[in-house]
Scaffold this active site. Sequence first.
Site, PDB file in Angstrom:
ATOM      1  N   GLU A  49      24.073  61.327  33.133  1.00  0.00           N
ATOM      2  CA  GLU A  49      24.939  62.228  33.890  1.00  0.00           C
ATOM      3  C   GLU A  49      25.701  61.412  34.920  1.00  0.00           C
ATOM      4  O   GLU A  49      25.156  60.477  35.507  1.00  0.00           O
ATOM      5  CB  GLU A  49      24.130  63.309  34.614  1.00  0.00           C
ATOM      6  CG  GLU A  49      25.050  64.173  35.487  1.00  0.00           C
ATOM      7  CD  GLU A  49      24.415  65.436  36.029  1.00  0.00           C
ATOM      8  OE1 GLU A  49      23.194  65.553  35.988  1.00  0.00           O
ATOM      9  OE2 GLU A  49      25.180  66.305  36.488  1.00  0.00           O
ATOM     10  N   CYS A 247      24.761  69.278  35.489  1.00  0.00           N
ATOM     11  CA  CYS A 247      25.635  70.249  36.168  1.00  0.00           C
ATOM     12  C   CYS A 247      27.097  69.813  36.136  1.00  0.00           C
ATOM     13  O   CYS A 247      27.995  70.636  36.373  1.00  0.00           O
ATOM     14  CB  CYS A 247      25.205  70.434  37.610  1.00  0.00           C
ATOM     15  SG  CYS A 247      23.551  71.080  37.788  1.00  0.00           S
ATOM     16  N   ASN A 378      24.984  73.868  30.006  1.00  0.00           N
ATOM     17  CA  ASN A 378      23.894  73.047  30.537  1.00  0.00           C
ATOM     18  C   ASN A 378      22.765  73.949  31.028  1.00  0.00           C
ATOM     19  O   ASN A 378      22.016  74.468  30.229  1.00  0.00           O
ATOM     20  CB  ASN A 378      24.412  72.137  31.657  1.00  0.00           C
ATOM     21  CG  ASN A 378      23.291  71.369  32.331  1.00  0.00           C
ATOM     22  OD1 ASN A 378      22.452  70.804  31.633  1.00  0.00           O
ATOM     23  ND2 ASN A 378      23.235  71.348  33.644  1.00  0.00           N
ATOM     24  N   GLU A 379      22.677  74.181  32.337  1.00  0.00           N
ATOM     25  CA  GLU A 379      21.599  75.052  32.833  1.00  0.00           C
ATOM     26  C   GLU A 379      22.162  76.444  33.048  1.00  0.00           C
ATOM     27  O   GLU A 379      22.161  76.958  34.163  1.00  0.00           O
ATOM     28  CB  GLU A 379      21.040  74.492  34.140  1.00  0.00           C
ATOM     29  CG  GLU A 379      20.008  73.412  33.933  1.00  0.00           C
ATOM     30  CD  GLU A 379      19.410  72.898  35.233  1.00  0.00           C
ATOM     31  OE1 GLU A 379      19.952  73.214  36.309  1.00  0.00           O
ATOM     32  OE2 GLU A 379      18.427  72.165  35.159  1.00  0.00           O
TER      33      GLU A 379
HETATM   34  O1  AHR Z   1      19.695  65.849  36.883  1.00  0.00           O
HETATM   35  C1  AHR Z   1      20.249  66.430  38.000  1.00  0.00           C
HETATM   36  C2  AHR Z   1      20.558  67.885  37.775  1.00  0.00           C
HETATM   37  O2  AHR Z   1      19.400  68.608  37.566  1.00  0.00           O
HETATM   38  C3  AHR Z   1      21.364  68.171  36.551  1.00  0.00           C
HETATM   39  O3  AHR Z   1      22.709  68.027  36.777  1.00  0.00           O
HETATM   40  C4  AHR Z   1      21.032  69.598  36.244  1.00  0.00           C
HETATM   41  O4  AHR Z   1      21.134  69.894  34.889  1.00  0.00           O
HETATM   42  C5  AHR Z   1      19.661  69.775  36.826  1.00  0.00           C
HETATM   43  O5  AHR Z   1      19.613  70.857  37.675  1.00  0.00           O
END
Ligand code: AHR
Length: 659
Positions: A49, A247, A378-379
């Site tokens: 990321e 994120c 993603n989340e």
């Molecule tokens: O890894 C950091 C963050 O943790 C990521 O962006 C997200 O997917 C999770 O909340």
Amino acid sequence: MVAKNKFFGMLAGVTGLLSVASAQNTTVNIDATKSIAKVPSTMWGVFFEDINFGADGGLYAELIKNRSFEFTQPLMGWKKLGKANKEGVFLVENREKENLKNPRYLQVTAGKTSKGDLGLYNEGFRGMGLKAGVGYDFSVMYRTKTSGRSLDIELVDSSNKVVGSAQLQLSNADGQWHKATVSFNSNTTVLKGGANIWIVGEGNVDLDMLSLFPKDTWKNRPGGLRADMVQRLADMKPGFIRFPGGCIVEGRDLANRYQWKNTVGPIEERKLIMNRWNTEFAHRPAPDYFQTFGLGFFEYFQLSEDIGAEPLPIINCGMACQFNTSEVQDMSELDPYVQDALDLIEFANGATTTKWGKLRADMGHPAPFNLKMMGIGNENWGPQYVERLHLFQDAIAKKYPKMKLVCSSGTDPNGEKFDFLNDTLRKMKVAYIDEHYYRSPEWFLDNAGRYDNYTRNGSKVFAGEYAAQSDGMANPTNRNTWLTALSEAAFMTGLERNAGAVEMASYAPLFAHVDAWQWTPDMIWVNNLQTYATPDYYVQQLYSLNKGTDVVSATINGKVIEGENKLYISSVKDEKKKEIIVKIVNASADAKKLDVDIKNKEKMKSATLVTLQSKDMQAVNSFDHPENVAPKESSLTIKGNKIQLDAAANTFYVVKVQY
Ligand code: AHR
């Protein structure tokens, strides 16, 4: 938080040489005569990321910050030099409709200047790492009608001492934009250097995309990636690489979501946006954190191919980050998002006669990247996510029926949101359910049996983001300690043992710059010149390098986990290497005498032991002590089918038996 002394124990020796605390032997039984499940080639991967200066200022080797003056403050990262400058000779203007993706540039209208009169200093990303004897490529885009100007480029150390320099004539005077390049060496190694760019000669000139790359990038690709950082990944032989997050995919709002189409094609046409981690944590502000997308989707696919990992791109599902906002794209306006997903598959796999396949070929990769899976969201969570996911699922299945979708189960591995999505996604028959666990070390120990009774049918689990948090979720005091790594090693026995239910796993986040991080813990820490691997990295690496081909039965005193004694085990067989691999975690404060009994159809010849341990549960690695906690290999005696292992307190072992 686990009490520190709970984990301290007598440190016993590795292979029966030193005393042990428990009088009674513990029996470990391995039955390698039958395969319980195949270990998927994707089992252990990496999650990249763009957080903690992971891309710009990290993996992407560009040394000049704000090279095209597109940051919110157009001259952030730059300092004006020289007296002519004070007289206001620089203008940052819009390039009326010429290149709306990169509208700003510098206009030089000064009279005749010599070196020292007029220039710019760039501070790099928390300085520039420069290496003695390494070549550097400086390039600039310029436009002039006079050909009277040249640039004097100087690499400088933190006291402005010049450690490398070159001249670059801006000679093409046809009034069109051109790129000019010059290469030169640094004669000194500097951790936090910078660059002076002096504008000399006479005549008006426009300047843009001032860029500086080391030549020693990964595979020596011009404008490429930091080789030492990629090497850390390659050394893990990951089964997949998930990108670009996290994120970052969602964005703090939809306007700032990750849009892959803005990250491909000529770099000067990749529209920059502010990185969402720029402002996310008030305690770790990063006002200079932007995404130039020099590391874009083409480069991610290429990286996956280079290190033999399956690419796993994640795209936005029409919802911005639900922690930040409730903004979602209306269902009636979701077509462009779905089209982005379809076009991405065409970009990765399509014939060079297709629109997006042609772009891939034009960028230098006519062969397909062989994309097999992609993540939608993603989340994200709740019914709004499911509604949107249906649209993607239908459209993708219609055009690309073999494409496997990775879908979100939200932010937590349990609770109402998780249960709703877990049930719904299984009904929707999605290929993978992405579970995230940022939890305490105790949670990891207590949940090593999480998948022992999980269904093997239908959707598979992707443990997409996990890391033991020493002091609480994303707490800035979190550290990558031996305790966090050991608890992950214990948990991972449960992932490995249940490879029929779990098909992919990745620690998160991957990289962090020591001077520019937002989130901790992280697997690999970097400065401008070096990297070091954490104890957590070595755990990941030991699993990945020893993943085997088949899960086989492994028990301790007849159980898969000896919870009371804090003993954790899993075993795989590697049919190709002809090896049986047993992973054993002793997470207790006592040494244990283990009698390992291995059943196999073929005779066993030799055995080796890899040990990862520390007496200090709070032990960490660092630039000064990068191998404070690192694997050590030794030989092990095997008699017939029996091995005796004196398992020291708080130790992770990988026993490898060759047959
Ligand atoms: O890894 C950091 C963050 O943790 C990521 O962006 C997200 O997917 C999770 O909340």
